[in-house]
Enzyme design. Structure first.
Site, PDB file in Angstrom:
ATOM      1  N   HIS A  72       0.841  -1.200   0.000  1.00 35.56           N
ATOM      2  CA  HIS A  72       0.000   0.000   0.000  1.00 35.56           C
ATOM      3  C   HIS A  72       0.875   1.249   0.000  1.00 35.56           C
ATOM      4  CE1 HIS A  72      -3.883  -2.005   1.755  1.00 35.56           C
ATOM      5  NE2 HIS A  72      -3.432  -2.583   0.662  1.00 35.56           N
ATOM      6  N   TYR A 201      -9.253   5.160   7.342  1.00 33.01           N
ATOM      7  CA  TYR A 201      -9.373   5.538   8.757  1.00 33.01           C
ATOM      8  C   TYR A 201     -10.446   6.623   8.826  1.00 33.01           C
ATOM      9  CZ  TYR A 201      -5.010   3.086   9.912  1.00 33.01           C
ATOM     10  OH  TYR A 201      -4.050   2.130  10.115  1.00 33.01           O
ATOM     11  N   PRO A 293      -4.139   0.375  18.763  1.00 31.78           N
ATOM     12  CA  PRO A 293      -3.870  -0.107  17.402  1.00 31.78           C
ATOM     13  C   PRO A 293      -3.990   0.950  16.296  1.00 31.78           C
ATOM     14  CG  PRO A 293      -6.016  -0.853  18.141  1.00 31.78           C
ATOM     15  CD  PRO A 293      -5.385  -0.177  19.304  1.00 31.78           C
ATOM     16  N   LYS A 297       1.225   0.044  15.064  1.00 30.71           N
ATOM     17  CA  LYS A 297       2.641  -0.001  15.443  1.00 30.71           C
ATOM     18  C   LYS A 297       3.039  -1.221  16.279  1.00 30.71           C
ATOM     19  CE  LYS A 297       4.282   3.522  13.420  1.00 30.71           C
ATOM     20  NZ  LYS A 297       4.121   2.920  12.102  1.00 30.71           N
ATOM     21  N   TYR A 385       3.685   6.893  10.114  1.00 31.12           N
ATOM     22  CA  TYR A 385       2.938   5.686   9.748  1.00 31.12           C
ATOM     23  C   TYR A 385       3.852   4.656   9.069  1.00 31.12           C
ATOM     24  CZ  TYR A 385      -1.098   2.885   8.353  1.00 31.12           C
ATOM     25  OH  TYR A 385      -2.013   1.866   8.215  1.00 31.12           O
TER      26      TYR A 385
END
Ligand code: APR
Ligand code: PHB
Length: 394
Positions: A72, A201, A293, A297, A385
């Site tokens: 991704h 998200y 979560p 990580k 991220y």
């Protein structure tokens, strides 16, 4: 029985450590409380940073991840009914993440360990660690009705948040930092095609939601729920309706629903133990720290602990140097606190916090507006991220 490193726990941390030590010719025995089937039935996140993927390659278990993992280059952040793509690749100079379930990582590691004929004791009971403050530590346990004592040079505490290793340290020798969040994630796994080719998200007025995936035919979805919720009260239909209510129109229209394969509620927690070394016992992974979560990580921090710990053991045996062991705790904690900070911050940014009042909601609004309309703001999300470099700030 005797070995060089006794590893407690056969989650991703323990198995990866075992594999890296094996590659370097260091002996290890793994002792796990649950059965292998039970370990493989646990559903957890699955976003791998490049550093983690590289380490799995180094351990010789990256083949299926490269074949089946989905690469991704970004994700969507849905807010005020608008999609904002966080273009990880563009914002970080080409970095991406791999979407590959933690269960699959664990399976690959287990199979490699079995193929190499390395010793593991599953379904062990009464696991106890002894004398780790001396030069002769040991581990005792019962396996298939027989009591064993395993003498070793070192103990690796890879036994997760509820493990025996951290619990065996005298309270005066340890500091624990903890925040428990006032909500959980209700997750559902289904054999349905993901609603989007990347993750979404979602910060919606009804609370956070996440659209994730395991493959092109298997989806993982989450919705924020109060801690008081019980999974029994959530039929599949109720879950799908709630998720739909948090999506935007295009996602609502393309969402494919189906029967759940698994449904559970996970609490959210930030937790760090200091230090991570107690004489000849070292903590790695969830045994030493937990992240909520939201930033994906958990597995990545576990992998970097194991990278440092395996290197320290290998250096000890090949060069008779204790430098890596001495530096382990401080080196890991630096990276852990960076991951903790990002996970806490991203959680604050994306969830509803009704008990914090209207001012929190307004701060959140202003922050999202700033971040999503600023190149620097988007980059701060993206570079955390994909994972900050291992030696960041050193
Ligand atoms: N004796 C032996 N084994 C134990 C004991 C014990 N007393 N207590 C716990 N264990 C085992 C658990 O059954 C589990 O299989 O230790 C293992 C720890 O595995 P994980 O909880 O998966 O922790 P870790 O390997 O550090 O993996 C970190 O897991 O929770 C996620 O977000 C986290 O992705 C990260 C990863
Ligand atoms: C998941 O797929 O389970 C997942 C993905 C990303 C997260 C958390 C969980 O941030």
């Amino acid at each position: 029985m005797r070995t060089q490193v006794a590893i407690i726990g056969a989650g991703p941390s323990g198995l990866l450590l075992g594999q890296l030590l094996h590659k370097a010719g260091v002996d290890a025995v793994i002792i796990e409380r649950q059965s292998a089937e039970y370990v493989l039935s646990r559903i957890r996140a699955g976003i791998l940073e490049q550093v983690t993927a590289d380490l799995l390659d180094e351990a010789g278990v990256g083949e299926r991840m490269h074949q089946e993992g989905l690469v991704h280059g970004g994700f969507d952040l849905l807010w005020h009914n608008q999609r904002n793509r966080i273009d990880l690749e563009r914002l970080t100079g080409g970095k991406k993440v791999i979407c590959y379930g933690q269960t699959e990582v664990t399976r690959d590691l287990m199979e490699a360990r079995q193929a190499a004929g390395l010793p593991s004791y599953y379904s062990a009971s009464e696991v106890a660690v002894h004398d780790f403050d001396s030069a002769r530590p040991s581990v005792s346990f019962v396996h298939e009705g027989v009591r064993h004592t395993l003498e070793c040079d070192f103990i690796a505490g890879c036994d997760g948040f509820h493990g025996v290793c951290r619990a065996s340290v005298p309270r005066a020798a340890i500091r624990e930092f903890e925040r428990v969040y006032p909500f959980g994630w209700l997750g559902l796994l289904s054999d349905t095609p993901p609603v989007h080719h990347e993750l979404i998200y979602i910060n919606s007025p009804r609370g956070f939601a996440l659209c994730s995936q395991r493959s092109l035919t298997r989806s993982r979805y989450y919705v924020q729920v109060p801690l008081s919720e019980k999974v029994e009260n959530w039929s599949d239909e109720r879950f799908w309706n709630e998720l739909r209510a948090r999506l935007d129109e295009p996602a609502r229209e393309s969402l494919v629903t189906g029967p759940s394969l698994e449904k559970s509620i996970a609490p959210l927690r930030s937790f760090v133990t200091e230090p991570l070394r107690f004489g000849r016992m070292f903590l790695a992974g969830d045994a030493g720290h937990i992240v909520p979560p939201t930033g994906a990580k958990g597995l990545n921090l576990a992998a970097s602990d194991v990278k440092y710990l395996s290197a320290a053991f290998i250096e000890y045996y090949s060069e008779h140097s204790e430098a890596g062991l001495d530096g382990y705790s401080a080196r890991c904690l630096k990276r852990i606190w960076r991951g903790e900070r990002f996970s806490w911050w991203f959680t604050q940014l994306m969830h509803e916090f009704p008990e914090q009042g209207e001012i929190h909601a307004r701060f959140q609004e202003a922050e999202l507006e700033y971040l999503l309309h600023s190149e620097a703001g988007q980059r701060t999300i993206a570079e955390n991220y994909v994972g900050l470099p291992l030696d960041f700030g050193s």
